[in-house]
Motif scaffolding. Sequence first.
Motif, PDB file in Angstrom:
ATOM      1  N   PRO A  84    -146.551  66.720  34.167  1.00 30.88           N
ATOM      2  CA  PRO A  84    -147.878  67.242  33.790  1.00 30.88           C
ATOM      3  C   PRO A  84    -148.719  66.340  32.895  1.00 30.88           C
ATOM      4  O   PRO A  84    -149.878  66.666  32.620  1.00 30.88           O
ATOM      5  CB  PRO A  84    -147.546  68.554  33.078  1.00 30.88           C
ATOM      6  N   CYS A  85    -148.150  65.224  32.423  1.00 32.72           N
ATOM      7  CA  CYS A  85    -148.917  64.338  31.550  1.00 32.72           C
ATOM      8  C   CYS A  85    -148.374  62.915  31.677  1.00 32.72           C
ATOM      9  O   CYS A  85    -147.334  62.693  32.296  1.00 32.72           O
ATOM     10  CB  CYS A  85    -148.829  64.813  30.092  1.00 32.72           C
ATOM     11  N   ASP A  86    -149.096  61.985  31.087  1.00 37.62           N
ATOM     12  CA  ASP A  86    -148.644  60.595  31.061  1.00 37.62           C
ATOM     13  C   ASP A  86    -147.485  60.483  30.068  1.00 37.62           C
ATOM     14  O   ASP A  86    -147.525  61.083  28.982  1.00 37.62           O
ATOM     15  CB  ASP A  86    -149.807  59.690  30.635  1.00 37.62           C
ATOM     16  N   VAL A  87    -146.439  59.771  30.440  1.00 35.24           N
ATOM     17  CA  VAL A  87    -145.241  59.627  29.611  1.00 35.24           C
ATOM     18  C   VAL A  87    -145.108  58.163  29.214  1.00 35.24           C
ATOM     19  O   VAL A  87    -144.923  57.296  30.065  1.00 35.24           O
ATOM     20  CB  VAL A  87    -143.974  60.086  30.384  1.00 35.24           C
ATOM     21  N   ILE A  88    -145.207  57.899  27.911  1.00 35.75           N
ATOM     22  CA  ILE A  88    -145.156  56.529  27.410  1.00 35.75           C
ATOM     23  C   ILE A  88    -143.953  56.400  26.474  1.00 35.75           C
ATOM     24  O   ILE A  88    -143.932  56.978  25.384  1.00 35.75           O
ATOM     25  CB  ILE A  88    -146.455  56.175  26.658  1.00 35.75           C
ATOM     26  N   VAL A  89    -142.941  55.667  26.936  1.00 29.13           N
ATOM     27  CA  VAL A  89    -141.734  55.450  26.139  1.00 29.13           C
ATOM     28  C   VAL A  89    -141.928  54.179  25.321  1.00 29.13           C
ATOM     29  O   VAL A  89    -142.273  53.126  25.873  1.00 29.13           O
ATOM     30  CB  VAL A  89    -140.492  55.334  27.048  1.00 29.13           C
ATOM     31  N   ASP A  90    -141.704  54.294  24.021  1.00 29.72           N
ATOM     32  CA  ASP A  90    -141.850  53.151  23.123  1.00 29.72           C
ATOM     33  C   ASP A  90    -140.969  51.998  23.597  1.00 29.72           C
ATOM     34  O   ASP A  90    -139.773  52.169  23.814  1.00 29.72           O
ATOM     35  CB  ASP A  90    -141.472  53.553  21.696  1.00 29.72           C
ATOM     36  N   GLY A  91    -141.570  50.850  23.818  1.00 31.61           N
ATOM     37  CA  GLY A  91    -140.845  49.684  24.297  1.00 31.61           C
ATOM     38  C   GLY A  91    -140.555  49.714  25.783  1.00 31.61           C
ATOM     39  O   GLY A  91    -139.969  48.781  26.321  1.00 31.61           O
ATOM     40  N   GLY A  92    -140.934  50.811  26.461  1.00 29.08           N
ATOM     41  CA  GLY A  92    -140.744  50.917  27.906  1.00 29.08           C
ATOM     42  C   GLY A  92    -139.304  51.113  28.350  1.00 29.08           C
ATOM     43  O   GLY A  92    -139.012  51.040  29.536  1.00 29.08           O
ATOM     44  N   VAL A  93    -138.399  51.370  27.402  1.00 26.21           N
ATOM     45  CA  VAL A  93    -136.978  51.508  27.740  1.00 26.21           C
ATOM     46  C   VAL A  93    -136.470  52.880  27.306  1.00 26.21           C
ATOM     47  O   VAL A  93    -136.599  53.258  26.135  1.00 26.21           O
ATOM     48  CB  VAL A  93    -136.134  50.399  27.050  1.00 26.21           C
ATOM     49  N   TRP A  94    -135.886  53.606  28.248  1.00 28.49           N
ATOM     50  CA  TRP A  94    -135.290  54.908  27.956  1.00 28.49           C
ATOM     51  C   TRP A  94    -133.943  54.678  27.278  1.00 28.49           C
ATOM     52  O   TRP A  94    -132.943  54.402  27.942  1.00 28.49           O
ATOM     53  CB  TRP A  94    -135.107  55.714  29.239  1.00 28.49           C
ATOM     54  N   GLN A  95    -133.945  54.749  25.960  1.00 25.76           N
ATOM     55  CA  GLN A  95    -132.710  54.614  25.200  1.00 25.76           C
ATOM     56  C   GLN A  95    -132.722  55.648  24.078  1.00 25.76           C
ATOM     57  O   GLN A  95    -133.791  56.028  23.581  1.00 25.76           O
ATOM     58  CB  GLN A  95    -132.539  53.205  24.651  1.00 25.76           C
ATOM     59  N   VAL A  96    -131.547  56.104  23.701  1.00 25.08           N
ATOM     60  CA  VAL A  96    -131.431  57.126  22.666  1.00 25.08           C
ATOM     61  C   VAL A  96    -132.177  56.675  21.417  1.00 25.08           C
ATOM     62  O   VAL A  96    -132.030  55.534  20.969  1.00 25.08           O
ATOM     63  CB  VAL A  96    -129.945  57.429  22.364  1.00 25.08           C
ATOM     64  N   GLY A  97    -133.000  57.573  20.896  1.00 22.45           N
ATOM     65  CA  GLY A  97    -133.777  57.293  19.695  1.00 22.45           C
ATOM     66  C   GLY A  97    -135.172  56.768  19.957  1.00 22.45           C
ATOM     67  O   GLY A  97    -136.001  56.750  19.044  1.00 22.45           O
ATOM     68  N   ALA A  98    -135.469  56.348  21.187  1.00 21.72           N
ATOM     69  CA  ALA A  98    -136.811  55.824  21.495  1.00 21.72           C
ATOM     70  C   ALA A  98    -137.853  56.930  21.356  1.00 21.72           C
ATOM     71  O   ALA A  98    -137.629  58.077  21.765  1.00 21.72           O
ATOM     72  CB  ALA A  98    -136.845  55.234  22.899  1.00 21.72           C
ATOM     73  N   ALA A  99    -138.982  56.579  20.794  1.00 20.81           N
ATOM     74  CA  ALA A  99    -140.096  57.519  20.664  1.00 20.81           C
ATOM     75  C   ALA A  99    -140.830  57.623  22.001  1.00 20.81           C
ATOM     76  O   ALA A  99    -140.900  56.652  22.762  1.00 20.81           O
ATOM     77  CB  ALA A  99    -141.051  57.053  19.575  1.00 20.81           C
ATOM     78  N   ILE A 100    -141.371  58.809  22.268  1.00 27.33           N
ATOM     79  CA  ILE A 100    -142.127  59.042  23.501  1.00 27.33           C
ATOM     80  C   ILE A 100    -143.458  59.681  23.127  1.00 27.33           C
ATOM     81  O   ILE A 100    -143.513  60.557  22.254  1.00 27.33           O
ATOM     82  CB  ILE A 100    -141.394  59.997  24.469  1.00 27.33           C
TER      83      ILE A 100
END
Length: 169
Positions: free
Chosen positions: A43-59
């Motif tokens: 339902p929305c744009d998803v922007i993962v900090d640093g572009g990497v799905w890793q535990v602790g990453a901000a979204i």
Amino acid sequence: MTDAQLITDGARPAVRLERQLPDPPKVVWQAITQREQLKSWFPCDVIVDGGVWQVGAAITFRFPSDVIDMTLSGEVLAVDEPNLLSFTWGEETLRFELTEHEGGTRLVLVDELPPGAAARNAAGWDECLDRLVGVTPAPDAWKSRFAVYSAAFESALGPQEGPPADYKG
């Protein structure tokens, strides 16, 4: 529509939705983790900090301004490619479980949420997951789904909230 199930045995209520996809888990994993693919169904744009799905990453979750002026934040909680992805989405926790099934993938989405949001989110996720599997929802499908889920969930969770007051859709 695939009926969402209400889960009430945890610390918070949750809705559980399931879909069968013809593609293997590795392909479905890309659909739930790649920003460009997420845009087609989430339902929305998803922007993962640093572009990497890793535990602790901000979204950061930015909703289209023509729908609602809202940005949520979250954090990646668990990643087990291509089987499990979990993250916070505002005050909710989303968990995507992918398992190989009959040559494709069984996707299970569990949304842990505030009690009053269960019917609204179940109806919304039904539409999102329909888009993920290639089904275009009818223009007013959300309203009828919301009514069904409200009736089903209200006795267990209390009154169900509709869209936010500033929703433009």
